[in-house]
Design an enzyme around this catalytic site. Sequence first.
Site, PDB file in Angstrom:
ATOM      1  N   CYS A  79       0.843  -1.193   0.000  1.00 47.19           N
ATOM      2  CA  CYS A  79       0.000   0.000   0.000  1.00 47.19           C
ATOM      3  C   CYS A  79       0.885   1.252   0.000  1.00 47.19           C
ATOM      4  CB  CYS A  79      -0.913   0.005   1.229  1.00 47.19           C
ATOM      5  SG  CYS A  79      -2.056   1.420   1.250  1.00 47.19           S
ATOM      6  N   HIS A 120      -2.276  -3.800   5.109  1.00 42.77           N
ATOM      7  CA  HIS A 120      -2.119  -3.422   6.521  1.00 42.77           C
ATOM      8  C   HIS A 120      -3.469  -3.108   7.131  1.00 42.77           C
ATOM      9  CE1 HIS A 120      -2.737   0.980   5.883  1.00 42.77           C
ATOM     10  NE2 HIS A 120      -2.417   0.638   4.653  1.00 42.77           N
ATOM     11  N   ARG A 138       3.063   4.778   6.302  1.00 43.35           N
ATOM     12  CA  ARG A 138       3.470   4.089   7.531  1.00 43.35           C
ATOM     13  C   ARG A 138       3.949   2.667   7.287  1.00 43.35           C
ATOM     14  NH1 ARG A 138      -2.205   5.257  10.239  1.00 43.35           N
ATOM     15  NH2 ARG A 138      -2.746   4.720   8.092  1.00 43.35           N
ATOM     16  N   CYS A 195      -6.271   0.294   6.900  1.00 43.99           N
ATOM     17  CA  CYS A 195      -6.015   0.828   5.554  1.00 43.99           C
ATOM     18  C   CYS A 195      -7.152   1.772   5.135  1.00 43.99           C
ATOM     19  CB  CYS A 195      -5.883  -0.311   4.554  1.00 43.99           C
ATOM     20  SG  CYS A 195      -5.455   0.239   2.881  1.00 43.99           S
ATOM     21  N   ASP A 240       0.479   3.762   1.681  1.00 42.48           N
ATOM     22  CA  ASP A 240       0.466   4.351   3.023  1.00 42.48           C
ATOM     23  C   ASP A 240       1.891   4.602   3.536  1.00 42.48           C
ATOM     24  OD1 ASP A 240       0.274   4.564   5.982  1.00 42.48           O
ATOM     25  OD2 ASP A 240      -1.844   4.120   5.630  1.00 42.48           O
TER      26      ASP A 240
HETATM   27 CO    CO Z   1      -3.450   1.299   2.981  1.00 43.31          CO
END
Ligand code: CO
Length: 213
Positions: free
Chosen positions: A42, A98, A46, A101, A44
């Site tokens: 992803c 994750h 993090r 999400c 993302d």
């Molecule tokens: Co995500």
Amino acid sequence: MKDYEKLLLANKAWASEMRELNPNFFNNLAKAQTPKFLWIGCSDSRVPANQITGTDPGEIFVHRNVANMVVHTDLNMLSVLQYAVEVLKVEHIMVVGHYGCGGVKASLEHTHLGLINKWLRNIKEVYRIHKSEIDLDDDLDNRADRLVEFNIKEQVDNLMKTSIIQRAWQNHQRPMLHGWVYGMDKGEIKELVRLDYTHPIEDVFRFTFDAEL
Ligand code: CO
């Protein structure tokens, strides 16, 4: 100092530290990359592939998009996949989602979000398949986390449906496909699914190849 200038400064410090630890580190990397892994994760911020697996530059070939999707018309993902499998000859591909999400959670809701509706549509299709099981839980965050898991497994299946993977399995018995989920509460990865070339391919999606190809 501006925020982006801090990045450039930190880069200089990191590069000099790496050179101190191993004077040949960048010279060796500049010659070629030989990663064993393709990471489809992803976007993302993090969930950075190298940092959370304790790996260095050169070890993981990376493709990231919203909600770690393997969409069969996505030329970007397919180009990365083909290069990783056929040129870099990676041994493992991990689809890494994750919990928490945002893309997956948005797919459970009804808000019109503009262009990204079209991307989330792919996740909604996964929700549709598993809706009765996901909807058993009333809590939106719990339902999103269930869909995160179903989605990872579905995207691993989508890899298996590509001619790129099917041909590599037939000719080279690699790569192994992994579905992983990352928990941001503890920073740990959990394995959900692992498939290799012996796994049967659903008949609808199975290709036959000429022997010499
Ligand atoms: Co995500």
